[in-house]
Scaffold this motif. Sequence first.
Motif, PDB file in Angstrom:
ATOM      1  N   UNK A  59       0.827  -1.201   0.000  1.00 27.26           N
ATOM      2  CA  UNK A  59       0.000   0.000   0.000  1.00 27.26           C
ATOM      3  C   UNK A  59       0.865   1.255   0.000  1.00 27.26           C
ATOM      4  N   UNK A  60       1.949   1.231   0.766  1.00 29.35           N
ATOM      5  CA  UNK A  60       2.851   2.383   0.804  1.00 29.35           C
ATOM      6  C   UNK A  60       3.482   2.621  -0.560  1.00 29.35           C
ATOM      7  N   UNK A  61       3.880   1.556  -1.243  1.00 23.80           N
ATOM      8  CA  UNK A  61       4.462   1.685  -2.579  1.00 23.80           C
ATOM      9  C   UNK A  61       3.443   2.257  -3.557  1.00 23.80           C
ATOM     10  N   UNK A  62       2.204   1.803  -3.462  1.00 23.74           N
ATOM     11  CA  UNK A  62       1.151   2.317  -4.347  1.00 23.74           C
ATOM     12  C   UNK A  62       0.896   3.789  -4.081  1.00 23.74           C
ATOM     13  N   UNK A  95       1.361   7.035  -6.667  1.00 19.53           N
ATOM     14  CA  UNK A  95       0.312   8.026  -6.931  1.00 19.53           C
ATOM     15  C   UNK A  95       0.848   9.428  -6.659  1.00 19.53           C
ATOM     16  N   UNK A  96       1.606   9.587  -5.580  1.00 12.43           N
ATOM     17  CA  UNK A  96       2.173  10.898  -5.278  1.00 12.43           C
ATOM     18  C   UNK A  96       3.156  11.345  -6.349  1.00 12.43           C
ATOM     19  N   UNK A  97       3.981  10.433  -6.851  1.00 22.35           N
ATOM     20  CA  UNK A  97       4.931  10.780  -7.918  1.00 22.35           C
ATOM     21  C   UNK A  97       4.194  11.218  -9.173  1.00 22.35           C
ATOM     22  N   UNK A  98       3.122  10.499  -9.526  1.00 19.74           N
ATOM     23  CA  UNK A  98       2.350  10.872 -10.715  1.00 19.74           C
ATOM     24  C   UNK A  98       1.673  12.222 -10.513  1.00 19.74           C
ATOM     25  N   UNK A  99       1.203  12.468  -9.308  1.00 22.40           N
ATOM     26  CA  UNK A  99       0.550  13.752  -9.028  1.00 22.40           C
ATOM     27  C   UNK A  99       1.499  14.914  -9.123  1.00 22.40           C
ATOM     28  N   UNK A 100       2.744  14.733  -8.730  1.00 26.65           N
ATOM     29  CA  UNK A 100       3.739  15.809  -8.813  1.00 26.65           C
ATOM     30  C   UNK A 100       4.130  16.104 -10.250  1.00 26.65           C
ATOM     31  N   UNK A 101       4.142  15.074 -11.083  1.00 27.20           N
ATOM     32  CA  UNK A 101       4.488  15.274 -12.497  1.00 27.20           C
ATOM     33  C   UNK A 101       3.409  16.088 -13.221  1.00 27.20           C
ATOM     34  N   UNK A 102       2.149  15.790 -12.904  1.00 29.34           N
ATOM     35  CA  UNK A 102       1.035  16.422 -13.615  1.00 29.34           C
ATOM     36  C   UNK A 102       0.495  17.647 -12.902  1.00 29.34           C
ATOM     37  N   UNK A 103       0.934  17.896 -11.712  1.00 29.87           N
ATOM     38  CA  UNK A 103       0.338  18.986 -10.968  1.00 29.87           C
ATOM     39  C   UNK A 103       1.272  20.048 -10.686  1.00 29.87           C
TER      40      UNK A 103
END
Length: 52
Positions: free
Chosen positions: A37-40, A44-52
């Motif tokens: 769960x922590x890895x998931x 998600x946080x990494x993807x959010x930083x790229x797009x946000x």
Amino acid sequence: MMPELGKYEVEVLSSYAVSILLIVALVVVSILRSRKARAALDEVEKRGRKHG
């Protein structure tokens, strides 16, 4: 220093062993699920930083 268990010694000791094994299994499964769960969440946080 073990109490005298009489004729039920095998049953009592085997139930203790099974209980300990189940507790250990639950702890291991909980740790593995937590890591997954922590890895998931990290992903998600990494993807959010790229797009946000």
